[in-house]
Design a protein around this motif. Structure first.
Motif, PDB file in Angstrom:
ATOM      1  N   THR A 114       7.517 -17.405   6.204  1.00 35.92           N
ATOM      2  CA  THR A 114       6.297 -17.973   6.759  1.00 35.92           C
ATOM      3  C   THR A 114       5.825 -17.073   7.889  1.00 35.92           C
ATOM      4  OG1 THR A 114       6.921 -20.265   6.251  1.00 35.92           O
ATOM      5  CG2 THR A 114       5.311 -19.940   8.006  1.00 35.92           C
ATOM      6  N   GLY A 115       4.521 -16.744   7.909  1.00 33.01           N
ATOM      7  CA  GLY A 115       4.086 -15.844   8.964  1.00 33.01           C
ATOM      8  C   GLY A 115       2.588 -15.636   9.013  1.00 33.01           C
ATOM      9  N   ILE A 116       2.210 -14.672   9.823  1.00 33.69           N
ATOM     10  CA  ILE A 116       0.815 -14.275   9.964  1.00 33.69           C
ATOM     11  C   ILE A 116       0.713 -12.775   9.738  1.00 33.69           C
ATOM     12  CG2 ILE A 116       0.266 -16.184  11.510  1.00 33.69           C
ATOM     13  CD1 ILE A 116       0.460 -14.321  13.864  1.00 33.69           C
ATOM     14  N   TRP A 117      -0.437 -12.348   9.222  1.00 31.36           N
ATOM     15  CA  TRP A 117      -0.722 -10.945   8.987  1.00 31.36           C
ATOM     16  C   TRP A 117      -1.989 -10.553   9.749  1.00 31.36           C
ATOM     17  CZ3 TRP A 117       0.937 -14.303   5.280  1.00 31.36           C
ATOM     18  CH2 TRP A 117       2.059 -13.948   4.511  1.00 31.36           C
ATOM     19  N   VAL A 118      -1.957  -9.402  10.371  1.00 28.93           N
ATOM     20  CA  VAL A 118      -3.140  -8.812  10.998  1.00 28.93           C
ATOM     21  C   VAL A 118      -3.305  -7.440  10.367  1.00 28.93           C
ATOM     22  CG1 VAL A 118      -4.186  -8.031  13.141  1.00 28.93           C
ATOM     23  CG2 VAL A 118      -2.772 -10.090  13.140  1.00 28.93           C
ATOM     24  N   ASN A 119      -4.381  -7.237   9.612  1.00 30.92           N
ATOM     25  CA  ASN A 119      -4.536  -6.054   8.770  1.00 30.92           C
ATOM     26  C   ASN A 119      -5.844  -5.321   9.029  1.00 30.92           C
ATOM     27  OD1 ASN A 119      -2.239  -7.047   7.449  1.00 30.92           O
ATOM     28  ND2 ASN A 119      -3.435  -7.928   5.762  1.00 30.92           N
ATOM     29  N   HIS A 120      -5.862  -4.055   8.656  1.00 39.94           N
ATOM     30  CA  HIS A 120      -7.118  -3.345   8.411  1.00 39.94           C
ATOM     31  C   HIS A 120      -6.974  -2.656   7.074  1.00 39.94           C
ATOM     32  CE1 HIS A 120     -10.752  -1.058   8.672  1.00 39.94           C
ATOM     33  NE2 HIS A 120     -11.018  -1.512   9.881  1.00 39.94           N
ATOM     34  N   ASN A 121      -7.884  -2.991   6.152  1.00 39.85           N
ATOM     35  CA  ASN A 121      -7.771  -2.520   4.770  1.00 39.85           C
ATOM     36  C   ASN A 121      -8.452  -1.190   4.513  1.00 39.85           C
ATOM     37  OD1 ASN A 121      -6.423  -4.900   3.258  1.00 39.85           O
ATOM     38  ND2 ASN A 121      -7.970  -5.862   4.546  1.00 39.85           N
ATOM     39  N   GLY A 122      -9.009  -0.563   5.558  1.00 44.11           N
ATOM     40  CA  GLY A 122      -9.632   0.735   5.366  1.00 44.11           C
ATOM     41  C   GLY A 122     -10.708   0.676   4.312  1.00 44.11           C
ATOM     42  N   ASN A 123     -10.589   1.550   3.305  1.00 41.32           N
ATOM     43  CA  ASN A 123     -11.563   1.562   2.221  1.00 41.32           C
ATOM     44  C   ASN A 123     -11.134   0.697   1.040  1.00 41.32           C
ATOM     45  OD1 ASN A 123      -9.497   3.040   1.123  1.00 41.32           O
ATOM     46  ND2 ASN A 123     -10.645   4.954   0.926  1.00 41.32           N
ATOM     47  N   GLY A 124     -10.095  -0.102   1.224  1.00 44.48           N
ATOM     48  CA  GLY A 124      -9.658  -1.017   0.181  1.00 44.48           C
ATOM     49  C   GLY A 124      -8.545  -0.497  -0.693  1.00 44.48           C
ATOM     50  N   VAL A 125      -8.157   0.752  -0.525  1.00 47.81           N
ATOM     51  CA  VAL A 125      -7.055   1.324  -1.293  1.00 47.81           C
ATOM     52  C   VAL A 125      -5.758   1.038  -0.534  1.00 47.81           C
ATOM     53  CG1 VAL A 125      -6.069   3.432  -2.252  1.00 47.81           C
ATOM     54  CG2 VAL A 125      -8.545   3.098  -2.232  1.00 47.81           C
ATOM     55  N   THR A 126      -4.742   0.562  -1.224  1.00 52.56           N
ATOM     56  CA  THR A 126      -3.534   0.116  -0.530  1.00 52.56           C
ATOM     57  C   THR A 126      -2.825   1.228   0.225  1.00 52.56           C
ATOM     58  OG1 THR A 126      -2.258   0.407  -2.558  1.00 52.56           O
ATOM     59  CG2 THR A 126      -3.105  -1.794  -2.084  1.00 52.56           C
ATOM     60  N   SER A 127      -3.017   2.474  -0.168  1.00 49.68           N
ATOM     61  CA  SER A 127      -2.311   3.573   0.501  1.00 49.68           C
ATOM     62  C   SER A 127      -2.811   3.819   1.919  1.00 49.68           C
ATOM     63  CB  SER A 127      -2.442   4.866  -0.316  1.00 49.68           C
ATOM     64  OG  SER A 127      -3.810   5.232  -0.464  1.00 49.68           O
ATOM     65  N   VAL A 128      -3.914   3.175   2.323  1.00 53.49           N
ATOM     66  CA  VAL A 128      -4.397   3.324   3.700  1.00 53.49           C
ATOM     67  C   VAL A 128      -4.293   2.010   4.469  1.00 53.49           C
ATOM     68  CG1 VAL A 128      -5.960   5.190   3.059  1.00 53.49           C
ATOM     69  CG2 VAL A 128      -6.828   2.840   3.135  1.00 53.49           C
ATOM     70  N   LEU A 129      -3.692   0.986   3.867  1.00 54.65           N
ATOM     71  CA  LEU A 129      -3.575  -0.310   4.535  1.00 54.65           C
ATOM     72  C   LEU A 129      -2.772  -0.185   5.819  1.00 54.65           C
ATOM     73  CD1 LEU A 129      -3.781  -3.488   4.470  1.00 54.65           C
ATOM     74  CD2 LEU A 129      -1.527  -3.411   3.368  1.00 54.65           C
ATOM     75  N   ASN A 130      -3.331  -0.683   6.927  1.00 57.93           N
ATOM     76  CA  ASN A 130      -2.607  -0.862   8.182  1.00 57.93           C
ATOM     77  C   ASN A 130      -2.304  -2.344   8.308  1.00 57.93           C
ATOM     78  OD1 ASN A 130      -3.733   1.544  10.663  1.00 57.93           O
ATOM     79  ND2 ASN A 130      -3.574   1.819   8.465  1.00 57.93           N
ATOM     80  N   ALA A 131      -1.054  -2.705   8.588  1.00 59.93           N
ATOM     81  CA  ALA A 131      -0.696  -4.120   8.613  1.00 59.93           C
ATOM     82  C   ALA A 131       0.413  -4.398   9.611  1.00 59.93           C
ATOM     83  CB  ALA A 131      -0.270  -4.583   7.220  1.00 59.93           C
ATOM     84  N   ILE A 132       0.296  -5.547  10.265  1.00 61.34           N
ATOM     85  CA  ILE A 132       1.344  -6.107  11.107  1.00 61.34           C
ATOM     86  C   ILE A 132       1.619  -7.517  10.612  1.00 61.34           C
ATOM     87  CG2 ILE A 132       1.899  -6.969  13.420  1.00 61.34           C
ATOM     88  CD1 ILE A 132       0.109  -4.723  14.533  1.00 61.34           C
ATOM     89  N   SER A 133       2.870  -7.854  10.452  1.00 61.82           N
ATOM     90  CA  SER A 133       3.251  -9.201  10.054  1.00 61.82           C
ATOM     91  C   SER A 133       4.359  -9.697  10.970  1.00 61.82           C
ATOM     92  CB  SER A 133       3.725  -9.220   8.602  1.00 61.82           C
ATOM     93  OG  SER A 133       4.142 -10.521   8.217  1.00 61.82           O
ATOM     94  N   VAL A 134       4.250 -10.948  11.405  1.00 56.98           N
ATOM     95  CA  VAL A 134       5.295 -11.571  12.221  1.00 56.98           C
ATOM     96  C   VAL A 134       5.473 -13.002  11.750  1.00 56.98           C
ATOM     97  CG1 VAL A 134       4.757 -10.128  14.213  1.00 56.98           C
ATOM     98  CG2 VAL A 134       3.705 -12.374  14.029  1.00 56.98           C
ATOM     99  N   GLY A 135       6.671 -13.532  11.924  1.00 60.78           N
ATOM    100  CA  GLY A 135       6.913 -14.897  11.516  1.00 60.78           C
ATOM    101  C   GLY A 135       8.395 -15.206  11.482  1.00 60.78           C
ATOM    102  N   TRP A 136       8.770 -16.135  10.598  1.00 64.85           N
ATOM    103  CA  TRP A 136      10.184 -16.449  10.391  1.00 64.85           C
ATOM    104  C   TRP A 136      10.475 -16.417   8.898  1.00 64.85           C
ATOM    105  CZ3 TRP A 136      11.837 -20.691   7.515  1.00 64.85           C
ATOM    106  CH2 TRP A 136      10.892 -21.715   7.286  1.00 64.85           C
ATOM    107  N   HIS A 137      11.683 -16.051   8.568  1.00 68.15           N
ATOM    108  CA  HIS A 137      12.058 -16.013   7.155  1.00 68.15           C
ATOM    109  C   HIS A 137      13.559 -16.195   6.985  1.00 68.15           C
ATOM    110  CE1 HIS A 137      12.283 -11.266   7.303  1.00 68.15           C
ATOM    111  NE2 HIS A 137      13.229 -11.825   8.002  1.00 68.15           N
ATOM    112  N   ILE A 138      13.929 -16.530   5.744  1.00 70.63           N
ATOM    113  CA  ILE A 138      15.331 -16.651   5.339  1.00 70.63           C
ATOM    114  C   ILE A 138      15.551 -15.634   4.231  1.00 70.63           C
ATOM    115  CG2 ILE A 138      17.115 -18.187   4.436  1.00 70.63           C
ATOM    116  CD1 ILE A 138      15.429 -20.559   5.440  1.00 70.63           C
ATOM    117  N   TYR A 139      16.422 -14.652   4.456  1.00 68.99           N
ATOM    118  CA  TYR A 139      16.670 -13.575   3.488  1.00 68.99           C
ATOM    119  C   TYR A 139      18.152 -13.232   3.442  1.00 68.99           C
ATOM    120  CZ  TYR A 139      11.927 -12.288   2.211  1.00 68.99           C
ATOM    121  OH  TYR A 139      10.650 -12.294   1.705  1.00 68.99           O
ATOM    122  N   PRO A 140      18.922 -13.928   2.639  1.00 67.83           N
ATOM    123  CA  PRO A 140      20.351 -13.613   2.551  1.00 67.83           C
ATOM    124  C   PRO A 140      20.642 -12.165   2.183  1.00 67.83           C
ATOM    125  CG  PRO A 140      19.892 -15.715   1.500  1.00 67.83           C
ATOM    126  CD  PRO A 140      18.553 -15.102   1.829  1.00 67.83           C
TER     127      PRO A 140
END
Length: 326
Positions: A114-140
């Motif tokens: 569960t979390g939040i994302w703060v992104n800039h998608n640039g021109n829409g191509v994933t190879s230029v995506l800037n992203a920050i994500s924070v939250g909590w998770h369970i990952y054994p």
């Protein structure tokens, strides 16, 4: 680590696909046709969007083929609200949310986040995506336990070469005296039968002076700064964000059912108390926040197992028991 990186890229693809859809382009059939290399799908999409769809399709193939365990893992399931990344008014300098924290006994091969994302998608191509994500998770698979952990994650190229979870690589800078470090266990957790709800308040804020993206964390209290992502890490996010999102997702090995999301209760008609997001707020260039007063587009991939409600008075409910076998 590689699994989480590939997951991040899959998440960015899903958010970008849905962003195009919410801008008025009916892509739900187109996406499936693209996956099957059906040229008729491209005929219905014109101009720059068509080029972005081609690039996204290539990235999707790359993610699938390069994931070490691609043969065993399903794509993540989402219950997310998000803004669209285009338009002159889509300037964001931070986001604020309070969310409940829950515990579940997950198996290796399962994950719930569960979390939040703060992104800039640039021109829409994933190879230029800037992203920050924070939250909590369970990952054994990552932590070797089934406890909820506070996490951070970042990238500046769609999780291709840069970025990592927590402090597994240079990036996030922890503040002196911070109350928590990325990767730390969150305890105690909410007890639904007893009605004891534990929550964390998170804020991601672009500092007006330094330009760094600060992360604030509070456990049942007002959040305080715990560290920051230096402005120099990013390209597009060095100036601002053009998309924010919040919600949850789950992942699972194909041999296992999808795990619980949130509290494990569906937000509508489920037994028990559904998990919530409250005090949802956008943050402007001057650091001022304002509550979300209108609903935002949603992405729900397995409604019978996980869902999210419309936003009402800056809050919503989400989650589900899981149990889907795709």
């Amino acid at each position: 680590m590689l699994r989480l990186t590939m997951l991040g890229r899959a998440i960015s693809l899903c958010l970008l696909f849905h962003a195009f859809q919410t801008e008025g382009i009916r892509l739900h059939h187109t996406i499936n046709q693209l996956k099957n290399n059906d040229s008729r799908a491209l005929d219905s999409v014109d101009g720059p969007t068509k080029q972005n769809m081609i690039s996204l399709n290539s990235n999707l193939i790359m993610v699938t083929s390069s994931r070490q365990d691609s043969s065993s893992y399903d794509e993540p399931c989402f219950a997310v609200h998000q803004t669209t990344p285009r338009g002159p008014g889509n300037n964001y300098y931070g986001f604020h949310a309070t969310m409940d924290v829950y515990g579940h006994e997950l198996k290796p091969g399962q994950g719930s986040s569960t979390g939040i994302w703060v992104n800039h998608n640039g021109n829409g191509v994933t190879s230029v995506l800037n992203a920050i994500s924070v939250g909590w998770h369970i990952y054994p698979d990552h932590y070797g336990d089934s406890h909820p952990h506070f996490y951070t994650h970042w990238t500046r190229d769609g999780y291709k070469e840069t970025g990592c979870i927590n402090m597994d690589c240079p990036g996030f800078v922890r503040a002196n005296g911070a109350v928590i470090a990325p990767g730390a266990v969150i305890h105690p957790v909410s007890d639904v039968p007893e009605g004891h709800i534990q929550n964390i308040t998170l804020k991601v804020l672009k500092d007006k002076t330094s330009g760094d993206w600060w992360v604030y964390y509070g456990f049942n209290t007002i959040p305080t700064g715990v560290g920051y992502f230096p402005n120099s890490l990013f390209t597009y996010l060095a100036e601002k964000a053009n998309q924010v999102a919040f919600g949850a997702y789950v992942i699972n090995d194909k041999t296992l059912p999808t795990p619980p999301m949130g509290s494990g209760a569906l937000p509508n008609g489920g037994q028990g108390r559904a998990a919530s997001f409250t005090n949802l707020r956008f943050i402007d260039q001057d650091g001022n926040s304002s509550p979300i007063t209108a609903d935002l587009p949603e992405l729900v991939t397995e409604e019978k197992c996980h869902s999210i409600t419309p936003i009402d008075n800056a809050e919503c409910f989400y989650g589900g028991p899981g149990g889907c076998v795709k």
